[in-house]
Design a protein around this motif. Sequence first.
Motif, PDB file in Angstrom:
ATOM      1  N   VAL A  87       0.846  -1.200   0.000  1.00  0.00           N
ATOM      2  CA  VAL A  87       0.000   0.000   0.000  1.00  0.00           C
ATOM      3  C   VAL A  87       0.880   1.248   0.000  1.00  0.00           C
ATOM      4  O   VAL A  87       0.660   2.180  -0.796  1.00  0.00           O
ATOM      5  CB  VAL A  87      -0.963  -0.003   1.206  1.00  0.00           C
ATOM      6  N   ALA A  88       1.893   1.285   0.852  1.00  0.00           N
ATOM      7  CA  ALA A  88       2.797   2.444   0.925  1.00  0.00           C
ATOM      8  C   ALA A  88       3.538   2.637  -0.388  1.00  0.00           C
ATOM      9  O   ALA A  88       3.693   3.768  -0.869  1.00  0.00           O
ATOM     10  CB  ALA A  88       3.779   2.268   2.083  1.00  0.00           C
ATOM     11  N   PHE A  89       3.991   1.550  -0.982  1.00  0.00           N
ATOM     12  CA  PHE A  89       4.706   1.630  -2.261  1.00  0.00           C
ATOM     13  C   PHE A  89       3.800   2.176  -3.355  1.00  0.00           C
ATOM     14  O   PHE A  89       4.171   3.073  -4.108  1.00  0.00           O
ATOM     15  CB  PHE A  89       5.252   0.249  -2.630  1.00  0.00           C
ATOM     16  N   ARG A  90       2.603   1.650  -3.431  1.00  0.00           N
ATOM     17  CA  ARG A  90       1.663   2.119  -4.456  1.00  0.00           C
ATOM     18  C   ARG A  90       1.296   3.585  -4.247  1.00  0.00           C
ATOM     19  O   ARG A  90       1.135   4.336  -5.215  1.00  0.00           O
ATOM     20  CB  ARG A  90       0.421   1.235  -4.463  1.00  0.00           C
ATOM     21  N   GLU A  91       1.181   4.013  -2.999  1.00  0.00           N
ATOM     22  CA  GLU A  91       0.902   5.430  -2.722  1.00  0.00           C
ATOM     23  C   GLU A  91       2.067   6.307  -3.174  1.00  0.00           C
ATOM     24  O   GLU A  91       1.849   7.388  -3.737  1.00  0.00           O
ATOM     25  CB  GLU A  91       0.610   5.633  -1.234  1.00  0.00           C
ATOM     26  N   ALA A  92       3.296   5.861  -2.941  1.00  0.00           N
ATOM     27  CA  ALA A  92       4.467   6.624  -3.385  1.00  0.00           C
ATOM     28  C   ALA A  92       4.509   6.713  -4.902  1.00  0.00           C
ATOM     29  O   ALA A  92       4.810   7.773  -5.465  1.00  0.00           O
ATOM     30  CB  ALA A  92       5.751   5.979  -2.839  1.00  0.00           C
ATOM     31  N   LEU A  93       4.187   5.619  -5.573  1.00  0.00           N
ATOM     32  CA  LEU A  93       4.124   5.636  -7.040  1.00  0.00           C
ATOM     33  C   LEU A  93       3.040   6.583  -7.542  1.00  0.00           C
ATOM     34  O   LEU A  93       3.262   7.356  -8.478  1.00  0.00           O
ATOM     35  CB  LEU A  93       3.830   4.234  -7.581  1.00  0.00           C
ATOM     36  N   ALA A  94       1.874   6.514  -6.929  1.00  0.00           N
ATOM     37  CA  ALA A  94       0.758   7.356  -7.353  1.00  0.00           C
ATOM     38  C   ALA A  94       1.084   8.842  -7.198  1.00  0.00           C
ATOM     39  O   ALA A  94       0.669   9.666  -8.012  1.00  0.00           O
ATOM     40  CB  ALA A  94      -0.500   6.998  -6.558  1.00  0.00           C
ATOM     41  N   ALA A  95       1.851   9.180  -6.164  1.00  0.00           N
ATOM     42  CA  ALA A  95       2.193  10.580  -5.904  1.00  0.00           C
ATOM     43  C   ALA A  95       3.289  11.104  -6.825  1.00  0.00           C
ATOM     44  O   ALA A  95       3.457  12.318  -6.960  1.00  0.00           O
ATOM     45  CB  ALA A  95       2.629  10.746  -4.443  1.00  0.00           C
ATOM     46  N   ALA A  96       4.024  10.218  -7.472  1.00  0.00           N
ATOM     47  CA  ALA A  96       5.135  10.626  -8.341  1.00  0.00           C
ATOM     48  C   ALA A  96       4.634  11.021  -9.729  1.00  0.00           C
ATOM     49  O   ALA A  96       3.618  10.513 -10.206  1.00  0.00           O
ATOM     50  CB  ALA A  96       6.147   9.489  -8.464  1.00  0.00           C
ATOM     51  N   ASP A  97       5.379  11.921 -10.349  1.00  0.00           N
ATOM     52  CA  ASP A  97       5.080  12.310 -11.728  1.00  0.00           C
ATOM     53  C   ASP A  97       5.786  11.410 -12.734  1.00  0.00           C
ATOM     54  O   ASP A  97       5.405  11.340 -13.896  1.00  0.00           O
ATOM     55  CB  ASP A  97       5.515  13.763 -11.971  1.00  0.00           C
ATOM     56  N   GLY A  98       6.850  10.757 -12.286  1.00  0.00           N
ATOM     57  CA  GLY A  98       7.624   9.878 -13.143  1.00  0.00           C
ATOM     58  C   GLY A  98       8.442   8.918 -12.296  1.00  0.00           C
ATOM     59  O   GLY A  98       8.560   9.098 -11.073  1.00  0.00           O
ATOM     60  N   VAL A  99       9.002   7.905 -12.941  1.00  0.00           N
ATOM     61  CA  VAL A  99       9.779   6.879 -12.245  1.00  0.00           C
ATOM     62  C   VAL A  99      11.116   6.702 -12.956  1.00  0.00           C
ATOM     63  O   VAL A  99      11.171   6.653 -14.189  1.00  0.00           O
ATOM     64  CB  VAL A  99       9.024   5.524 -12.221  1.00  0.00           C
ATOM     65  N   LEU A 100      12.180   6.615 -12.145  1.00  0.00           N
ATOM     66  CA  LEU A 100      13.514   6.340 -12.667  1.00  0.00           C
ATOM     67  C   LEU A 100      13.989   5.031 -12.060  1.00  0.00           C
ATOM     68  O   LEU A 100      14.113   4.916 -10.840  1.00  0.00           O
ATOM     69  CB  LEU A 100      14.485   7.471 -12.302  1.00  0.00           C
ATOM     70  N   LEU A 101      14.222   4.040 -12.908  1.00  0.00           N
ATOM     71  CA  LEU A 101      14.798   2.781 -12.460  1.00  0.00           C
ATOM     72  C   LEU A 101      16.309   2.862 -12.660  1.00  0.00           C
ATOM     73  O   LEU A 101      16.768   3.206 -13.745  1.00  0.00           O
ATOM     74  CB  LEU A 101      14.250   1.602 -13.260  1.00  0.00           C
ATOM     75  N   VAL A 102      17.052   2.547 -11.612  1.00  0.00           N
ATOM     76  CA  VAL A 102      18.519   2.545 -11.677  1.00  0.00           C
ATOM     77  C   VAL A 102      18.941   1.119 -11.358  1.00  0.00           C
ATOM     78  O   VAL A 102      18.801   0.671 -10.220  1.00  0.00           O
ATOM     79  CB  VAL A 102      19.138   3.537 -10.665  1.00  0.00           C
ATOM     80  N   THR A 103      19.423   0.413 -12.375  1.00  0.00           N
ATOM     81  CA  THR A 103      19.639  -1.006 -12.165  1.00  0.00           C
ATOM     82  C   THR A 103      20.944  -1.546 -12.728  1.00  0.00           C
ATOM     83  O   THR A 103      21.369  -1.163 -13.810  1.00  0.00           O
ATOM     84  CB  THR A 103      18.454  -1.821 -12.738  1.00  0.00           C
ATOM     85  N   PRO A 104      21.548  -2.452 -11.971  1.00  0.00           N
ATOM     86  CA  PRO A 104      22.671  -3.213 -12.497  1.00  0.00           C
ATOM     87  C   PRO A 104      22.119  -4.380 -13.312  1.00  0.00           C
ATOM     88  O   PRO A 104      20.904  -4.479 -13.515  1.00  0.00           O
ATOM     89  CB  PRO A 104      23.366  -3.725 -11.225  1.00  0.00           C
ATOM     90  N   GLU A 105      23.010  -5.242 -13.742  1.00  0.00           N
ATOM     91  CA  GLU A 105      22.608  -6.453 -14.457  1.00  0.00           C
ATOM     92  C   GLU A 105      23.073  -7.645 -13.639  1.00  0.00           C
ATOM     93  O   GLU A 105      24.254  -7.760 -13.323  1.00  0.00           O
ATOM     94  CB  GLU A 105      23.263  -6.468 -15.842  1.00  0.00           C
ATOM     95  N   TYR A 106      22.126  -8.493 -13.282  1.00  0.00           N
ATOM     96  CA  TYR A 106      22.435  -9.713 -12.529  1.00  0.00           C
ATOM     97  C   TYR A 106      22.160 -10.905 -13.445  1.00  0.00           C
ATOM     98  O   TYR A 106      21.016 -11.124 -13.835  1.00  0.00           O
ATOM     99  CB  TYR A 106      21.560  -9.840 -11.283  1.00  0.00           C
ATOM    100  N   ASN A 107      23.197 -11.632 -13.789  1.00  0.00           N
ATOM    101  CA  ASN A 107      23.053 -12.816 -14.644  1.00  0.00           C
ATOM    102  C   ASN A 107      22.259 -12.518 -15.913  1.00  0.00           C
ATOM    103  O   ASN A 107      21.399 -13.288 -16.335  1.00  0.00           O
ATOM    104  CB  ASN A 107      22.413 -13.968 -13.855  1.00  0.00           C
ATOM    105  N   GLY A 108      22.533 -11.377 -16.504  1.00  0.00           N
ATOM    106  CA  GLY A 108      21.936 -11.023 -17.783  1.00  0.00           C
ATOM    107  C   GLY A 108      20.553 -10.407 -17.720  1.00  0.00           C
ATOM    108  O   GLY A 108      19.934 -10.200 -18.762  1.00  0.00           O
ATOM    109  N   THR A 109      20.058 -10.080 -16.526  1.00  0.00           N
ATOM    110  CA  THR A 109      18.717  -9.502 -16.436  1.00  0.00           C
ATOM    111  C   THR A 109      18.614  -8.597 -15.209  1.00  0.00           C
ATOM    112  O   THR A 109      19.619  -8.289 -14.575  1.00  0.00           O
ATOM    113  CB  THR A 109      17.637 -10.619 -16.424  1.00  0.00           C
TER     114      THR A 109
END
Length: 185
Positions: free
Chosen positions: A60-82
């Motif tokens: 619920v908290a995560f979805r509320e944080a997403l709903a309040a955001a105007d955009g999302v930035l994913l910052v990710t490494p690569e683990y075993n090709g994904t």
Amino acid sequence: MTNVLVLVGSLRAGSINRKLAEAAEQHAPEGIELTTYDAITDLPFYNEDIDGDTPPTSAVAFREALAAADGVLLVTPEYNGTIPAVLKNALDWASRPFGASPISGKPLAVIGSAFGQFGGVWAHDDARKVAGIAGAKVLEDVKVAIPQSVVRFAETHPREDDEVVSLVQGALRALDDAASEPVAA
């Protein structure tokens, strides 16, 4: 002000991708504010049986944080090709309820760094694919994959690398532009 929610796919405190998120936050262009959401680690593995009338409070908290955001930035490494499991799990929670989820139609960009010579492009491609299926408005043209992270950042923080700062600022400007576009009816 454009509010961007940042999700980091690496759990290590000293990870290069966490440092890349810090660089983005420190060098965000004027009018863009970033919030790194570390509580994706609190999300249980997605299970439709527990995502009913009373989903877990962490979801619920995560979805509320997403709903309040105007955009999302994913910052990710690569683990075993994904993408790392923690990030995939967060996207699974973000995708529900399908069609009316808090990520539905939300501008999203993927950036990151990895040890290999391609900087994690497979993981970034997979993250864009998953986010798009989840309903996000994926910015396919934003490509920031910084290779050989262990060597490149052995003695410097990404926030001190002018090229990295410029690339990250470009990604954030693209998110800002996409967040400013009128919603299609």
